[in-house]
Design a protein around this motif. Structure first.
Motif, PDB file in Angstrom:
ATOM      1  N   TYR A 105       0.099  -7.065  25.398  1.00 26.65           N
ATOM      2  CA  TYR A 105      -0.096  -8.381  24.797  1.00 26.65           C
ATOM      3  C   TYR A 105       1.194  -9.182  24.931  1.00 26.65           C
ATOM      4  CZ  TYR A 105      -4.342  -6.740  22.457  1.00 26.65           C
ATOM      5  OH  TYR A 105      -5.596  -6.258  22.190  1.00 26.65           O
ATOM      6  N   GLN A 106       1.048 -10.496  25.018  1.00 27.86           N
ATOM      7  CA  GLN A 106       2.182 -11.401  24.902  1.00 27.86           C
ATOM      8  C   GLN A 106       2.214 -11.889  23.460  1.00 27.86           C
ATOM      9  OE1 GLN A 106       4.458 -12.190  27.299  1.00 27.86           O
ATOM     10  NE2 GLN A 106       5.619 -13.379  25.809  1.00 27.86           N
ATOM     11  N   VAL A 107       3.277 -11.530  22.738  1.00 26.43           N
ATOM     12  CA  VAL A 107       3.415 -11.882  21.324  1.00 26.43           C
ATOM     13  C   VAL A 107       4.491 -12.964  21.199  1.00 26.43           C
ATOM     14  CG1 VAL A 107       3.916 -11.059  19.001  1.00 26.43           C
ATOM     15  CG2 VAL A 107       2.793  -9.541  20.647  1.00 26.43           C
ATOM     16  N   VAL A 108       4.137 -14.092  20.624  1.00 21.63           N
ATOM     17  CA  VAL A 108       5.096 -15.165  20.368  1.00 21.63           C
ATOM     18  C   VAL A 108       5.171 -15.363  18.855  1.00 21.63           C
ATOM     19  CG1 VAL A 108       5.716 -17.570  20.742  1.00 21.63           C
ATOM     20  CG2 VAL A 108       4.556 -16.278  22.558  1.00 21.63           C
ATOM     21  N   ALA A 109       6.353 -15.119  18.293  1.00 16.87           N
ATOM     22  CA  ALA A 109       6.549 -15.287  16.853  1.00 16.87           C
ATOM     23  C   ALA A 109       6.717 -16.764  16.516  1.00 16.87           C
ATOM     24  CB  ALA A 109       7.778 -14.499  16.406  1.00 16.87           C
ATOM     25  N   PRO A 110       6.565 -17.137  15.254  1.00 16.07           N
ATOM     26  CA  PRO A 110       6.837 -18.531  14.869  1.00 16.07           C
ATOM     27  C   PRO A 110       8.314 -18.869  15.051  1.00 16.07           C
ATOM     28  CG  PRO A 110       5.674 -17.323  13.124  1.00 16.07           C
ATOM     29  CD  PRO A 110       6.130 -16.316  14.114  1.00 16.07           C
ATOM     30  N   ARG A 111       8.600 -20.149  15.130  1.00 14.87           N
ATOM     31  CA  ARG A 111      10.000 -20.572  15.109  1.00 14.87           C
ATOM     32  C   ARG A 111      10.610 -20.242  13.753  1.00 14.87           C
ATOM     33  NH1 ARG A 111      10.657 -26.466  18.117  1.00 14.87           N
ATOM     34  NH2 ARG A 111      10.005 -25.778  20.200  1.00 14.87           N
ATOM     35  N   ILE A 112      11.799 -19.681  13.784  1.00 19.03           N
ATOM     36  CA  ILE A 112      12.494 -19.293  12.557  1.00 19.03           C
ATOM     37  C   ILE A 112      13.666 -20.245  12.358  1.00 19.03           C
ATOM     38  CG2 ILE A 112      13.751 -17.439  11.401  1.00 19.03           C
ATOM     39  CD1 ILE A 112      12.114 -15.496  13.207  1.00 19.03           C
ATOM     40  N   GLN A 113      13.635 -20.995  11.265  1.00 15.99           N
ATOM     41  CA  GLN A 113      14.616 -22.045  11.033  1.00 15.99           C
ATOM     42  C   GLN A 113      15.853 -21.501  10.330  1.00 15.99           C
ATOM     43  OE1 GLN A 113      13.579 -25.162  12.121  1.00 15.99           O
ATOM     44  NE2 GLN A 113      15.666 -25.951  11.879  1.00 15.99           N
ATOM     45  N   LEU A 114      17.028 -21.766  10.911  1.00 19.17           N
ATOM     46  CA  LEU A 114      18.310 -21.396  10.314  1.00 19.17           C
ATOM     47  C   LEU A 114      19.162 -22.656  10.239  1.00 19.17           C
ATOM     48  CD1 LEU A 114      18.990 -18.139  12.352  1.00 19.17           C
ATOM     49  CD2 LEU A 114      18.371 -18.244   9.945  1.00 19.17           C
ATOM     50  N   TRP A 115      19.255 -23.234   9.035  1.00 17.33           N
ATOM     51  CA  TRP A 115      19.945 -24.507   8.871  1.00 17.33           C
ATOM     52  C   TRP A 115      19.345 -25.542   9.824  1.00 17.33           C
ATOM     53  CZ3 TRP A 115      23.839 -20.354   9.467  1.00 17.33           C
ATOM     54  CH2 TRP A 115      24.142 -19.768   8.236  1.00 17.33           C
ATOM     55  N   ASP A 116      20.143 -26.083  10.772  1.00 16.90           N
ATOM     56  CA  ASP A 116      19.615 -27.128  11.649  1.00 16.90           C
ATOM     57  C   ASP A 116      19.257 -26.604  13.033  1.00 16.90           C
ATOM     58  OD1 ASP A 116      22.200 -26.630  12.403  1.00 16.90           O
ATOM     59  OD2 ASP A 116      22.674 -28.709  12.895  1.00 16.90           O
ATOM     60  N   ILE A 117      19.144 -25.277  13.194  1.00 16.92           N
ATOM     61  CA  ILE A 117      18.725 -24.710  14.473  1.00 16.92           C
ATOM     62  C   ILE A 117      17.504 -23.823  14.258  1.00 16.92           C
ATOM     63  CG2 ILE A 117      21.096 -24.728  15.347  1.00 16.92           C
ATOM     64  CD1 ILE A 117      21.085 -21.650  14.988  1.00 16.92           C
ATOM     65  N   TRP A 118      16.835 -23.479  15.364  1.00 16.73           N
ATOM     66  CA  TRP A 118      15.707 -22.561  15.274  1.00 16.73           C
ATOM     67  C   TRP A 118      15.789 -21.505  16.367  1.00 16.73           C
ATOM     68  CZ3 TRP A 118      13.006 -22.496  19.784  1.00 16.73           C
ATOM     69  CH2 TRP A 118      12.987 -23.650  20.569  1.00 16.73           C
ATOM     70  N   LEU A 119      15.209 -20.356  16.075  1.00 15.72           N
ATOM     71  CA  LEU A 119      15.056 -19.263  17.040  1.00 15.72           C
ATOM     72  C   LEU A 119      13.580 -18.928  17.141  1.00 15.72           C
ATOM     73  CD1 LEU A 119      17.892 -16.859  15.806  1.00 15.72           C
ATOM     74  CD2 LEU A 119      18.032 -18.496  17.682  1.00 15.72           C
ATOM     75  N   GLN A 120      13.131 -18.539  18.346  1.00 12.53           N
ATOM     76  CA  GLN A 120      11.730 -18.143  18.524  1.00 12.53           C
ATOM     77  C   GLN A 120      11.653 -16.903  19.412  1.00 12.53           C
ATOM     78  OE1 GLN A 120       8.937 -20.984  20.297  1.00 12.53           O
ATOM     79  NE2 GLN A 120       7.353 -20.204  18.925  1.00 12.53           N
ATOM     80  N   PRO A 121      11.446 -15.724  18.803  1.00  9.61           N
ATOM     81  CA  PRO A 121      11.301 -14.502  19.591  1.00  9.61           C
ATOM     82  C   PRO A 121       9.919 -14.411  20.233  1.00  9.61           C
ATOM     83  CG  PRO A 121      11.953 -14.047  17.302  1.00  9.61           C
ATOM     84  CD  PRO A 121      11.464 -15.447  17.363  1.00  9.61           C
ATOM     85  N   SER A 122       9.868 -13.803  21.408  1.00 11.23           N
ATOM     86  CA  SER A 122       8.597 -13.468  22.046  1.00 11.23           C
ATOM     87  C   SER A 122       8.775 -12.144  22.774  1.00 11.23           C
ATOM     88  CB  SER A 122       8.138 -14.559  23.014  1.00 11.23           C
ATOM     89  OG  SER A 122       9.060 -14.717  24.074  1.00 11.23           O
ATOM     90  N   SER A 123       7.661 -11.466  23.026  1.00 11.08           N
ATOM     91  CA  SER A 123       7.785 -10.152  23.652  1.00 11.08           C
ATOM     92  C   SER A 123       6.519  -9.783  24.405  1.00 11.08           C
ATOM     93  CB  SER A 123       8.071  -9.072  22.600  1.00 11.08           C
ATOM     94  OG  SER A 123       6.929  -8.859  21.782  1.00 11.08           O
ATOM     95  N   LEU A 124       6.695  -8.966  25.432  1.00  9.68           N
ATOM     96  CA  LEU A 124       5.596  -8.241  26.063  1.00  9.68           C
ATOM     97  C   LEU A 124       5.475  -6.940  25.286  1.00  9.68           C
ATOM     98  CD1 LEU A 124       3.544  -7.974  28.408  1.00  9.68           C
ATOM     99  CD2 LEU A 124       5.344  -6.782  29.682  1.00  9.68           C
ATOM    100  N   SER A 125       4.347  -6.744  24.611  1.00  7.01           N
ATOM    101  CA  SER A 125       4.191  -5.610  23.707  1.00  7.01           C
ATOM    102  C   SER A 125       3.053  -4.708  24.148  1.00  7.01           C
ATOM    103  CB  SER A 125       3.940  -6.101  22.274  1.00  7.01           C
ATOM    104  OG  SER A 125       5.044  -6.836  21.799  1.00  7.01           O
TER     105      SER A 125
END
Length: 247
Positions: A105-125
């Motif tokens: 599966y291709q898993v895309v997590a929600p955007r994770i907000q840290l102050w004024d930036i965001w991170l978005q993890p995704s993975s081949l699972s």
């Protein structure tokens, strides 16, 4: 009360942050067999990093369901067909779960907000099955970020895991645990922030986001299970699709 349509936001740096954050849970926390966990002392396998911070969130949700008299409508029968295509259920917060093959599966997590930036993890699972158990664990990962930060793909290692334990009987239930853990060499100018503040803020953001995502997914599971149990045509179509997928 936090709206399910909004990403959780983090406190100002001027506010005090807890030194230790306990995992947030759904209705009740429970140990999950085979759940992917990694201690802070262990490094997540992958690239050689210089001095990473560990950002990690884990959330558990226990869903209790009504028992049924018809064995063909049991929770076990439902979970076995669901295990052939977890993407039947939609994920909230802009997350996605797309089936690529019978095992991946291709898993895309929600955007994770840290102050004024965001991170978005995704993975081949890769999905795994067992007696009363479905597991999904990352094998190849990607980490996107907002324009404030440079390309992150050479400075992180990522673990994404989802586990479902289920049982039938007089009190059928599904217990799910989701984990996202990132070892990250923090790029400038954010690397001047003390590690304890980065880790406490990151852990709170990861856990808050996982809570909204997993709770929403499990509520969708409950609604889908009730539809499946009440609709013989849906059960037959899912069973046929699961049989074809297993071939």
């Amino acid at each position: 009360m936090m709206s399910s349509n909004r990403l959780p936001t983090m406190p100002s740096l001027n506010k005090s942050l807890p030194g230790r954050l306990a995992p947030r849970t759904g209705r009740r926390a429970a140990s999950v067999r085979g759940a992917a966990t990694i201690s802070k002392q262990e490094r997540i396998p992958g690239k050689q990093l210089k001095d990473p911070v560990r950002l990690q969130g884990t959330h558990t949700y226990k869903l209790r369901l009504k028992p049924g008299a018809d064995p063909s409508c049991s929770l076990t029968a439902y979970m076995k067909t669901l295990g052939q295509d977890l993407s039947i259920l939609k994920m909230p917060l802009g997350a996605s779960l797309a089936k690529l093959t019978n095992k991946t599966y291709q898993v895309v997590a929600p955007r994770i907000q840290l102050w004024d930036i965001w991170l978005q993890p995704s993975s081949l699972s890769v999905v795994d099955f067992g007696d009363g158990f479905i597991g999904l664990e990352s094998k190849q990962c990607d980490l996107k970020g907002s324009q404030h930060i440079p390309n992150l793909n050479e400075v992180f290692n990522l673990l994404v895991s989802m586990r479902f334990m289920y049982q039938d009987g007089l009190e059928p239930c599904v217990t799910s645990t989701a984990t996202i853990a990132v070892d990250l060499d923090v790029p400038p100018p954010f690397n001047i922030t003390p590690k304890p503040i980065l880790e406490a803020t990151g852990n709170a953001a990861f856990e808050a986001t996982l809570k909204i995502m997993l709770d929403g997914y499990m509520r969708n599971l409950q609604e889908d299970y009730e539809r499946w149990r009440a609709d013989p045509q849906l059960r037959a179509a899912r069973a046929e699709a699961a049989t074809n997928a297993a071939v």
